[in-house]
Scaffold this active site. Structure first.
Site, mmCIF file in Angstrom:
data_model
loop_
_atom_site.group_PDB
_atom_site.id
_atom_site.type_symbol
_atom_site.label_atom_id
_atom_site.label_comp_id
_atom_site.label_asym_id
_atom_site.label_seq_id
_atom_site.Cartn_x
_atom_site.Cartn_y
_atom_site.Cartn_z
ATOM 1 C CG HIS A 171 6.948 -29.557 0.028
ATOM 2 N ND1 HIS A 171 7.364 -30.831 -0.293
ATOM 3 C CD2 HIS A 171 7.817 -29.100 0.964
ATOM 4 C CE1 HIS A 171 8.424 -31.136 0.449
ATOM 5 N NE2 HIS A 171 8.722 -30.094 1.215
ATOM 6 C CE LYS A 225 -12.209 2.272 1.086
ATOM 7 N NZ LYS A 225 -11.612 3.248 1.974
ATOM 8 C CD GLU A 250 -3.262 0.392 2.079
ATOM 9 O OE1 GLU A 250 -4.254 -0.267 1.756
ATOM 10 O OE2 GLU A 250 -3.088 0.811 3.235
HETATM 11 O O1 PA5 Z 1 -3.183 1.624 5.922
HETATM 12 C C1 PA5 Z 1 -4.265 2.166 5.755
HETATM 13 O O2 PA5 Z 1 -4.423 3.389 5.882
HETATM 14 C C2 PA5 Z 1 -5.486 1.334 5.434
HETATM 15 O O3 PA5 Z 1 -5.164 -0.005 5.284
HETATM 16 C C3 PA5 Z 1 -6.532 1.464 6.515
HETATM 17 O O4 PA5 Z 1 -5.982 1.042 7.730
HETATM 18 C C4 PA5 Z 1 -7.774 0.650 6.193
HETATM 19 O O5 PA5 Z 1 -8.289 1.015 4.954
HETATM 20 C C5 PA5 Z 1 -8.840 0.828 7.256
HETATM 21 O O6 PA5 Z 1 -9.185 2.185 7.371
HETATM 22 P P1 PA5 Z 1 -9.978 2.715 8.620
HETATM 23 O O7 PA5 Z 1 -9.136 2.549 9.829
HETATM 24 O O8 PA5 Z 1 -10.243 4.164 8.325
HETATM 25 O O9 PA5 Z 1 -11.254 1.923 8.734
#
Ligand code: PA5
Length: 445
Positions: free
Chosen positions: A307, A421, A286
């Site tokens: 494996h 989303k 990410e």
């Molecule tokens: O690293 C990040 O910012 C994301 O993975 C969020 O943690 C994830 O989308 C969850 O978001 P939120 O805490 O707003 O529900």
């Protein structure tokens, strides 16, 4: 010190002058990160977090963890991405990937709110049936669909079982300090709340209440975890890659990427590190996967996956390198027994420890994969305890920040996550998405 990095199995793929040449980029990345002048500089709170955290809240986390341990058989943790992976990774790393089966005197911990699978939601309801439970709902934005929907179910079950007031005493909310739907709900219902600091993004938040409350409920020493991270903060300050293994790791992975290795395979030899690998994948994936760039993070647990994926790694497309985290002293060890019949011909292992066998597999694989043109970086940790893990968490967070700046992207945002989303909301007919819904419906015909 607990972490040692061996670059010897990657160095034949990187020329000495390349390492010298990238030092300037690392120094610039370091100045941007520590000076707060780089991209995403609103999200640098994790750098000093191991020493600069809310001590009152930290004490309250411990108190609430004790209360949950006393009044609950189960803690349900609701959150997705950075709002659950860190806690789950730490609990399994320190305790076991079978934590809920081998758990001693601490509550079972189930993670939900990280999927839209109906089967998973129904199963979660069954898992807590007849048990005393508490809920920790975690969402920085407070609006994440997976988590919010799951919380509807858990809130309802808790209120039916304990009454509104009783439920309120078992619901713990970790969210933004001021804003968001979850914060508003927590205030109106009188839930205990914890804060996701403004300047710490989800995937860098494991050492905030996001990770620490569930981790403390599992009976893990959060002081030692923070101490490991705090010592790492000092240990990895020097921008010189010859004196800073974290920065050298960031340099080497960028050089390997430039040389055509587009995938980083996170390797461990402990099943209890499976979720740790997932945390690493989120952290790097990410953070770096942007603008058509970035190493693709993948993971394996050996020897299990030798494996399944071992064949590909040895002889498939030469597109990857491996980053192995090797644990020197395992949580537990046992000798291979002698067998009179020796039908499997393994009596040559009798009396040797399983960890010795695992270690020989690790060394053998290291050489085989290196021979197969898969460079290896080996990160050795002393043992799977809180202190070592604190250092490891900080090591990878820092390496990721530096590496992202060297790559030329913002390692602290995640704009691409919004695309699914938007489409999902349109297809679910959320008010305000009518036009997009028509376009998507047409495309899906
Ligand atoms: O690293 C990040 O910012 C994301 O993975 C969020 O943690 C994830 O989308 C969850 O978001 P939120 O805490 O707003 O529900």
């Amino acid at each position: 010190m607990s972490i040692k990095v061996n670059f010897g199995y990657a160095e034949n793929c990187i020329k000495e002058n390349e390492l010298t040449a990238i030092q300037g980029e690392i120094t610039n990345a370091d100045s941007a990160l520590r000076g707060g002048t780089g991209l995403g500089n609103d999200y640098l709170g994790w750098i000093d977090l191991p020493v600069n955290y809310d001590k009152e809240e930290f004490a309250r986390i411990k108190e609430c963890a004790e209360k949950i341990k006393k009044d609950s058989d189960v803690l349900v943790v609701l959150g997705i991405g950075g709002s659950y992976l860190g806690a789950r990774a730490v609990i399994e790393f320190i305790k076991s990937n079978n934590y809920n089966l081998v758990v001693g005197d601490t509550p079972q911990i189930y993670f939900g709110g990280n999927t839209l699978s109906s089967s998973a939601v129904v199963e979660l309801k069954k898992l807590i049936d007849g048990k005393d439970f508490s809920v920790n709902v975690i969402s920085k934005s407070g609006t994440t669909t997976e988590t919010a929907v799951a919380f509807r179910f858990l809130k309802q079950i808790a209120e039916e079982k304990y009454g509104k007031q009783g439920a309120a005493e078992r619901i713990y909310v970790t969210t933004d300090r001021k804003k968001g739907a979850l914060k508003a709900l927590a205030d109106s219902e009188g839930y205990e709340t914890f804060v996701v600091p403004d300047d710490v993004g989800g995937r860098y938040s494991v050492l905030t209440a996001v990770g620490l409350l569930p981790i403390a409920v599992a009976g893990i020493d959060i002081d030692a975890l923070m101490k490991g991270a705090a010592d790492a903060r000092i240990k990895y300050m020097n921008p010189d890659i010859t004196a800073n293994e974290c920065y050298k790791y960031a340099a080497v992975r960028n050089l390997l990427y430039r040389s055509g290795k587009k995938m980083e395979l996170m390797v461990s030899y402990e099943p209890s590190m499976t979720m740790w690998n997932e945390w690493l994948k989120q952290l790097f994936g990410e953070s770096e996967g942007k603008e058509g760039k970035g190493l693709y993070p993948a993971s394996v647990v050996f020897s299990t996956d030798l494996h399944s994926l071992g064949q590909y790694i040895q002889q498939g497309e030469r597109l990857m390198f491996e980053t192995v985290t090797w644990v020197k002293n395992p949580i537990a060890d046992i000798e291979v027994p002698f067998d009179e019949i020796n039908g499997d011909g393994l009596n040559f292992l009798a009396g040797k420890t399983m960890h010795y066998v695992n270690e020989r597999a690790f060394r053998g694989t290291l050489l085989a994969h290196t021979d197969g043109s898969v460079p290896n970086i080996v990160i050795e940790i002393d043992r799977q305890d809180e202190y070592n893990l604190g250092e490891l968490i900080y090591f990878f967070e820092l390496a990721c920040g530096i590496s992202g700046y060297v790559l030329g992207i913002n390692p602290f945002d995640q704009p691409g996550v919004e695309s699914y989303k938007k489409n999902m909301f349109a297809l679910l007919e959320k008010p305000g998405y009518e036009e997009l819904k028509n376009i998507l419906t047409e495309r899906l015909k």
